[in-house]
Motif scaffolding. Structure first.
Motif, PDB file in Angstrom:
ATOM      1  N   ALA A 187       0.911  -1.262  -0.063  1.00  0.00           N
ATOM      2  CA  ALA A 187       0.018  -0.132   0.196  1.00  0.00           C
ATOM      3  C   ALA A 187       0.970   1.090  -0.057  1.00  0.00           C
ATOM      4  O   ALA A 187       1.906   1.231   0.627  1.00  0.00           O
ATOM      5  CB  ALA A 187      -1.001  -0.058   1.333  1.00  0.00           C
ATOM      6  N   GLN A 188       0.457   2.122  -0.703  1.00  0.00           N
ATOM      7  CA  GLN A 188       1.182   3.396  -0.761  1.00  0.00           C
ATOM      8  C   GLN A 188       0.393   4.682  -0.825  1.00  0.00           C
ATOM      9  O   GLN A 188      -0.623   4.662  -1.317  1.00  0.00           O
ATOM     10  CB  GLN A 188       1.849   3.447  -2.311  1.00  0.00           C
ATOM     11  CG  GLN A 188       2.576   4.970  -2.464  1.00  0.00           C
ATOM     12  CD  GLN A 188       3.591   4.666  -3.507  1.00  0.00           C
ATOM     13  OE1 GLN A 188       4.533   4.068  -3.776  1.00  0.00           O
ATOM     14  NE2 GLN A 188       3.133   5.166  -4.580  1.00  0.00           N
ATOM     15  N   ILE A 189       0.709   5.536   0.084  1.00  0.00           N
ATOM     16  CA  ILE A 189       0.045   6.889   0.085  1.00  0.00           C
ATOM     17  C   ILE A 189       1.280   8.087  -0.024  1.00  0.00           C
ATOM     18  O   ILE A 189       2.320   8.083   0.736  1.00  0.00           O
ATOM     19  CB  ILE A 189      -0.669   7.260   1.500  1.00  0.00           C
ATOM     20  CG1 ILE A 189      -1.482   6.142   1.829  1.00  0.00           C
ATOM     21  CG2 ILE A 189      -1.392   8.447   1.609  1.00  0.00           C
ATOM     22  CD1 ILE A 189      -1.981   6.115   3.251  1.00  0.00           C
ATOM     23  N   GLU A 190       0.560   9.065  -0.949  1.00  0.00           N
ATOM     24  CA  GLU A 190       1.686   9.705  -1.367  1.00  0.00           C
ATOM     25  C   GLU A 190       1.125  11.318  -1.229  1.00  0.00           C
ATOM     26  O   GLU A 190       0.082  11.246  -1.442  1.00  0.00           O
ATOM     27  CB  GLU A 190       1.864   9.676  -2.878  1.00  0.00           C
ATOM     28  CG  GLU A 190       2.972  10.955  -3.417  1.00  0.00           C
ATOM     29  CD  GLU A 190       3.264  10.833  -4.898  1.00  0.00           C
ATOM     30  OE1 GLU A 190       4.656  10.836  -5.146  1.00  0.00           O
ATOM     31  OE2 GLU A 190       2.303  10.280  -5.749  1.00  0.00           O
ATOM     32  N   TYR A 191       1.643  11.929  -0.363  1.00  0.00           N
ATOM     33  CA  TYR A 191       1.359  13.438   0.058  1.00  0.00           C
ATOM     34  C   TYR A 191       2.263  14.488  -0.745  1.00  0.00           C
ATOM     35  O   TYR A 191       3.240  14.252  -0.558  1.00  0.00           O
ATOM     36  CB  TYR A 191       1.538  13.718   1.486  1.00  0.00           C
ATOM     37  CG  TYR A 191       0.718  12.556   2.430  1.00  0.00           C
ATOM     38  CD1 TYR A 191      -0.505  12.787   2.828  1.00  0.00           C
ATOM     39  CD2 TYR A 191       1.347  11.471   2.950  1.00  0.00           C
ATOM     40  CE1 TYR A 191      -1.355  11.803   3.740  1.00  0.00           C
ATOM     41  CE2 TYR A 191       0.872  10.425   3.525  1.00  0.00           C
ATOM     42  CZ  TYR A 191      -0.606  10.701   4.019  1.00  0.00           C
ATOM     43  OH  TYR A 191      -1.058   9.843   4.718  1.00  0.00           O
ATOM     44  N   ALA A 192       1.643  15.219  -1.407  1.00  0.00           N
ATOM     45  CA  ALA A 192       2.683  16.337  -2.151  1.00  0.00           C
ATOM     46  C   ALA A 192       1.741  17.716  -1.778  1.00  0.00           C
ATOM     47  O   ALA A 192       0.737  18.155  -1.600  1.00  0.00           O
ATOM     48  CB  ALA A 192       2.390  16.273  -3.553  1.00  0.00           C
ATOM     49  N   GLY A 193       2.767  18.579  -1.639  1.00  0.00           N
ATOM     50  CA  GLY A 193       2.485  20.053  -1.221  1.00  0.00           C
ATOM     51  C   GLY A 193       3.538  20.945  -1.091  1.00  0.00           C
ATOM     52  O   GLY A 193       4.925  20.269  -0.448  1.00  0.00           O
ATOM     53  N   ASN A 194       3.758  22.207  -1.145  1.00  0.00           N
ATOM     54  CA  ASN A 194       4.793  23.016  -0.675  1.00  0.00           C
ATOM     55  C   ASN A 194       6.256  22.657  -1.282  1.00  0.00           C
ATOM     56  O   ASN A 194       7.127  22.477  -0.810  1.00  0.00           O
ATOM     57  CB  ASN A 194       4.831  23.055   0.777  1.00  0.00           C
ATOM     58  CG  ASN A 194       5.820  24.251   1.226  1.00  0.00           C
ATOM     59  OD1 ASN A 194       5.835  25.293   0.409  1.00  0.00           O
ATOM     60  ND2 ASN A 194       6.170  24.223   2.444  1.00  0.00           N
ATOM     61  N   ASP A 195       5.910  22.045  -2.534  1.00  0.00           N
ATOM     62  CA  ASP A 195       7.453  21.515  -3.273  1.00  0.00           C
ATOM     63  C   ASP A 195       7.834  20.466  -2.626  1.00  0.00           C
ATOM     64  O   ASP A 195       9.151  20.431  -2.698  1.00  0.00           O
ATOM     65  CB  ASP A 195       8.106  22.865  -3.562  1.00  0.00           C
ATOM     66  CG  ASP A 195       7.748  23.881  -4.258  1.00  0.00           C
ATOM     67  OD1 ASP A 195       6.848  23.564  -5.167  1.00  0.00           O
ATOM     68  OD2 ASP A 195       8.092  24.981  -4.264  1.00  0.00           O
ATOM     69  N   ASP A 196       7.163  19.550  -1.911  1.00  0.00           N
ATOM     70  CA  ASP A 196       7.947  18.511  -1.140  1.00  0.00           C
ATOM     71  C   ASP A 196       6.757  17.403  -1.341  1.00  0.00           C
ATOM     72  O   ASP A 196       5.656  17.520  -1.472  1.00  0.00           O
ATOM     73  CB  ASP A 196       7.998  18.669   0.323  1.00  0.00           C
ATOM     74  CG  ASP A 196       8.921  18.045   0.973  1.00  0.00           C
ATOM     75  OD1 ASP A 196       9.292  16.955   0.397  1.00  0.00           O
ATOM     76  OD2 ASP A 196       9.105  17.991   2.232  1.00  0.00           O
ATOM     77  N   THR A 197       7.406  16.160  -1.380  1.00  0.00           N
ATOM     78  CA  THR A 197       6.540  14.900  -1.301  1.00  0.00           C
ATOM     79  C   THR A 197       6.959  13.964  -0.049  1.00  0.00           C
ATOM     80  O   THR A 197       8.194  13.732  -0.030  1.00  0.00           O
ATOM     81  CB  THR A 197       6.749  14.169  -2.678  1.00  0.00           C
ATOM     82  OG1 THR A 197       6.407  15.070  -3.626  1.00  0.00           O
ATOM     83  CG2 THR A 197       5.748  12.796  -2.702  1.00  0.00           C
ATOM     84  N   VAL A 198       5.964  13.160   0.531  1.00  0.00           N
ATOM     85  CA  VAL A 198       6.181  12.349   1.568  1.00  0.00           C
ATOM     86  C   VAL A 198       5.514  10.929   0.749  1.00  0.00           C
ATOM     87  O   VAL A 198       4.246  11.142   0.347  1.00  0.00           O
ATOM     88  CB  VAL A 198       5.601  12.856   2.822  1.00  0.00           C
ATOM     89  CG1 VAL A 198       5.522  11.625   3.763  1.00  0.00           C
ATOM     90  CG2 VAL A 198       6.302  13.965   3.597  1.00  0.00           C
TER      91      VAL A 198
END
Length: 169
Positions: free
Chosen positions: A85-96
């Motif tokens: 399983a994968q959750i990708e968070y993107a924002g503020n020129d960053d990715t977790v």
């Protein structure tokens, strides 16, 4: 004077290209009996709308990271190749990127060498955090039969990684 060597060199190159092209053709040809063959790798990636739906696809509990180092502008939930399983968070020129799978193998996909490797203990769980120049890019750990990882593209202070992991528990 006839340039025999040049002609033979060109002929040899053409022969090699023809042989290689013939041998590789099946890899790039769509099978008429199975037109979906080329898209099968993509088909094994299932997009979900939430952590709850991702948990249903995975067959195990997957939760959102409650303590992100930035406000997520987009969040994507993916069940990848029937294995993690994968959750990708993107924002503020960053990715977790958070990954979870059954087992104890490293599921991060990050095989870089890092100068700094720290082991943090959270209860009975050891978290390995890796980075360079006091910025950390990867945390991996195993817990209750699952392997997990969190990676950050821009790098974070050690405490921020620990907070993200704690927010999942």
């Amino acid at each position: 004077t006839f340039p025999v060597k040049k002609i033979l060199s060109v002929a040899a190159c053409i022969a090699v290209l023809l042989v290689c092209g013939t041998m590789l053709k099946p890899l790039f040809r769509m099978d008429s009996e199975n037109p979906d063959e080329l898209s099968s790798a993509v088909a094994d990636i299932v997009e979900c709308t939430s952590a709850e739906e991702l948990s249903e696809k995975a067959g195990f509990q997957v939760t959102d990271i409650a303590e992100l180092p930035f406000e997520a502008e987009t969040t994507s939930y993916t069940w990848c190749w029937g294995t993690f399983a994968q959750i990708e968070y993107a924002g503020n020129d960053d990715t977790v990127l958070y990954r979870k799978a059954v087992g104890n193998d490293d599921v991060s996909g990050d095989y870089n060498e890092y100068e700094q490797v720290e082991i943090k203990q959270l209860g009975n769980v050891s978290i390995t955090v890796k980075g360079n120049n006091d910025l950390y890019y990867l945390a991996i750990w195993q817990e209750d039969g699952y392997t997990c990882s969190i990676s950050d593209d821009c790098g974070l202070e050690l405490d921020k990684f620990v907070q993200m992991v704690e927010s999942l528990r």
